[in-house]
Scaffold this motif. Structure first.
Motif, PDB file in Angstrom:
ATOM      1  N   GLN A  69      37.553  31.492  24.953  1.00 56.21           N
ATOM      2  CA  GLN A  69      38.347  30.525  24.189  1.00 56.21           C
ATOM      3  C   GLN A  69      39.276  31.208  23.179  1.00 56.21           C
ATOM      4  O   GLN A  69      40.452  30.876  23.087  1.00 56.21           O
ATOM      5  CB  GLN A  69      37.421  29.576  23.419  1.00 56.21           C
ATOM      6  CG  GLN A  69      36.540  28.721  24.308  1.00 56.21           C
ATOM      7  CD  GLN A  69      35.557  27.950  23.473  1.00 56.21           C
ATOM      8  OE1 GLN A  69      35.942  27.021  22.774  1.00 56.21           O
ATOM      9  NE2 GLN A  69      34.297  28.337  23.522  1.00 56.21           N
ATOM     10  N   ILE A  70      38.713  32.117  22.415  1.00 56.30           N
ATOM     11  CA  ILE A  70      39.471  32.866  21.402  1.00 56.30           C
ATOM     12  C   ILE A  70      38.981  34.307  21.450  1.00 56.30           C
ATOM     13  O   ILE A  70      37.812  34.581  21.195  1.00 56.30           O
ATOM     14  CB  ILE A  70      39.265  32.308  19.977  1.00 56.30           C
ATOM     15  CG1 ILE A  70      39.820  30.897  19.858  1.00 56.30           C
ATOM     16  CG2 ILE A  70      39.909  33.230  18.945  1.00 56.30           C
ATOM     17  CD1 ILE A  70      39.648  30.287  18.487  1.00 56.30           C
ATOM     18  N   ASN A  71      39.866  35.212  21.751  1.00 58.96           N
ATOM     19  CA  ASN A  71      39.484  36.607  21.933  1.00 58.96           C
ATOM     20  C   ASN A  71      39.474  37.322  20.581  1.00 58.96           C
ATOM     21  O   ASN A  71      40.465  37.922  20.168  1.00 58.96           O
ATOM     22  CB  ASN A  71      40.434  37.296  22.908  1.00 58.96           C
ATOM     23  CG  ASN A  71      39.929  38.659  23.295  1.00 58.96           C
ATOM     24  OD1 ASN A  71      38.903  39.124  22.827  1.00 58.96           O
ATOM     25  ND2 ASN A  71      40.669  39.316  24.160  1.00 58.96           N
ATOM     26  N   ARG A  72      38.318  37.225  19.913  1.00 59.78           N
ATOM     27  CA  ARG A  72      38.113  37.950  18.658  1.00 59.78           C
ATOM     28  C   ARG A  72      36.624  38.239  18.521  1.00 59.78           C
ATOM     29  O   ARG A  72      35.780  37.444  18.913  1.00 59.78           O
ATOM     30  CB  ARG A  72      38.618  37.158  17.461  1.00 59.78           C
ATOM     31  CG  ARG A  72      37.892  35.856  17.281  1.00 59.78           C
ATOM     32  CD  ARG A  72      38.404  35.034  16.141  1.00 59.78           C
ATOM     33  NE  ARG A  72      37.645  33.779  16.122  1.00 59.78           N
ATOM     34  CZ  ARG A  72      37.927  32.764  15.386  1.00 59.78           C
ATOM     35  NH1 ARG A  72      38.961  32.806  14.575  1.00 59.78           N
ATOM     36  NH2 ARG A  72      37.182  31.682  15.424  1.00 59.78           N
ATOM     37  N   MET A  73      36.325  39.399  17.977  1.00 65.79           N
ATOM     38  CA  MET A  73      34.930  39.828  17.848  1.00 65.79           C
ATOM     39  C   MET A  73      34.794  40.718  16.623  1.00 65.79           C
ATOM     40  O   MET A  73      35.676  41.538  16.340  1.00 65.79           O
ATOM     41  CB  MET A  73      34.496  40.610  19.095  1.00 65.79           C
ATOM     42  CG  MET A  73      33.075  41.149  19.036  1.00 65.79           C
ATOM     43  SD  MET A  73      32.658  42.188  20.449  1.00 65.79           S
ATOM     44  CE  MET A  73      32.540  40.967  21.744  1.00 65.79           C
ATOM     45  N   THR A  74      33.687  40.547  15.917  1.00 65.26           N
ATOM     46  CA  THR A  74      33.325  41.433  14.824  1.00 65.26           C
ATOM     47  C   THR A  74      31.993  42.079  15.170  1.00 65.26           C
ATOM     48  O   THR A  74      31.056  41.399  15.577  1.00 65.26           O
ATOM     49  CB  THR A  74      33.193  40.649  13.497  1.00 65.26           C
ATOM     50  OG1 THR A  74      34.438  40.031  13.192  1.00 65.26           O
ATOM     51  CG2 THR A  74      32.785  41.568  12.360  1.00 65.26           C
ATOM     52  N   LEU A  75      31.921  43.394  15.017  1.00 68.11           N
ATOM     53  CA  LEU A  75      30.674  44.133  15.152  1.00 68.11           C
ATOM     54  C   LEU A  75      30.316  44.669  13.770  1.00 68.11           C
ATOM     55  O   LEU A  75      31.199  45.105  13.023  1.00 68.11           O
ATOM     56  CB  LEU A  75      30.815  45.297  16.132  1.00 68.11           C
ATOM     57  CG  LEU A  75      31.208  44.933  17.568  1.00 68.11           C
ATOM     58  CD1 LEU A  75      31.440  46.195  18.384  1.00 68.11           C
ATOM     59  CD2 LEU A  75      30.145  44.063  18.209  1.00 68.11           C
ATOM     60  N   MET A  76      29.017  44.639  13.431  1.00 65.82           N
ATOM     61  CA  MET A  76      28.595  45.073  12.103  1.00 65.82           C
ATOM     62  C   MET A  76      27.328  45.918  12.201  1.00 65.82           C
ATOM     63  O   MET A  76      26.414  45.602  12.950  1.00 65.82           O
ATOM     64  CB  MET A  76      28.317  43.871  11.204  1.00 65.82           C
ATOM     65  CG  MET A  76      27.948  44.260   9.785  1.00 65.82           C
ATOM     66  SD  MET A  76      27.585  42.839   8.736  1.00 65.82           S
ATOM     67  CE  MET A  76      25.900  42.489   9.237  1.00 65.82           C
ATOM     68  N   TRP A  77      27.301  46.982  11.403  1.00 62.22           N
ATOM     69  CA  TRP A  77      26.145  47.858  11.268  1.00 62.22           C
ATOM     70  C   TRP A  77      25.783  47.943   9.796  1.00 62.22           C
ATOM     71  O   TRP A  77      26.660  47.909   8.932  1.00 62.22           O
ATOM     72  CB  TRP A  77      26.462  49.270  11.760  1.00 62.22           C
ATOM     73  CG  TRP A  77      26.819  49.342  13.196  1.00 62.22           C
ATOM     74  CD1 TRP A  77      25.992  49.661  14.235  1.00 62.22           C
ATOM     75  CD2 TRP A  77      28.105  49.101  13.789  1.00 62.22           C
ATOM     76  NE1 TRP A  77      26.682  49.625  15.421  1.00 62.22           N
ATOM     77  CE2 TRP A  77      27.984  49.278  15.168  1.00 62.22           C
ATOM     78  CE3 TRP A  77      29.353  48.727  13.268  1.00 62.22           C
ATOM     79  CZ2 TRP A  77      29.050  49.115  16.042  1.00 62.22           C
ATOM     80  CZ3 TRP A  77      30.411  48.557  14.136  1.00 62.22           C
ATOM     81  CH2 TRP A  77      30.259  48.756  15.508  1.00 62.22           C
ATOM     82  N   CYS A  78      24.494  48.087   9.510  1.00 64.62           N
ATOM     83  CA  CYS A  78      24.008  48.252   8.142  1.00 64.62           C
ATOM     84  C   CYS A  78      23.175  49.521   8.070  1.00 64.62           C
ATOM     85  O   CYS A  78      22.375  49.788   8.971  1.00 64.62           O
ATOM     86  CB  CYS A  78      23.121  47.080   7.733  1.00 64.62           C
ATOM     87  SG  CYS A  78      23.926  45.479   7.764  1.00 64.62           S
TER      88      CYS A  78
END
Length: 183
Positions: A69-78
């Motif tokens: 639908q919407i091509n966006r992604m966030t990846l997160m590391w801590c």
């Protein structure tokens, strides 16, 4: 204080490679935002602006439906074990299914698994670090074998049946295109 970069440095790449868990965030134009923890040996940094993440079969298939639908992604590391830091990458991702030509090449970067559902070829357009001072210290004990054992027990046919009955739509009813190409 947050710092922003155009790409991953060697230092940030090493930070990613040292982590045992990461989180993925996606959302469609309406409906629920999905934030999901990911682990196992499922992520490779392929360059300063490119990450490959192999998504294994699980209970939901939100990422595929959202990206359609919407091509966006966030990846997160801590940083749970040592240096307090939060690292996020923002970008878009190409969704590859086992039926797609480029899937096999990227899938070969990971240990064999009958549960390999998609590979997301992520193009990073922004990298951000922040302090992580409120992230607790946590000790890594080891990997869980539950998902690996489940997929191996199901085999390729059982996993495909699971996709058919459980992975066709997001929780908001959007199609995930797990078994057919997007029109």
């Amino acid at each position: 204080m947050a710092k922003q970069f155009d790409s991953l440095s060697d230092l940030l790449t090493r930070f990613i490679e040292a982590q045992h868990i990461f989180f993925v965030g996606t959302a469609g134009p309406e409906g629920r935002v999905n934030v999901s923890p990911k682990g196992m040996d499922s992520l490779r940094v392929l360059g300063p602006n490119r990450i490959a993440w192999r998504n294994l079969t699980g209970s939901g298939n939100e990422t595929a439906g959202h990206l359609a639908q919407i091509n966006r992604m966030t990846l997160m590391w801590c940083g749970f074990e040592a240096k307090p830091m939060i690292l996020r990458t923002y970008g878009t991702a190409r969704t590859l299914h086992p039926r797609d030509a480029d899937f096999a090449e990227l899938n070969a970067l990971f240990p064999a698994s009958p549960g390999a559902r998609q590979i997301y070829d992520v193009a990073i357009d922004l990298v951000q670090t922040s302090c992580g001072f409120a992230v607790p210290f946590m000790d890594y004990v080891g990997e869980r074998d539950v998902l690996k054992d489940w997929a191996e027990g199901k085999g390729a046919e059982g996993v495909a049946e699971y996709w058919e009955t459980r992975n066709q739509q997001t929780i908001d009813g959007a199609p995930t295109f797990i078994n057919d190409s997007k029109s």
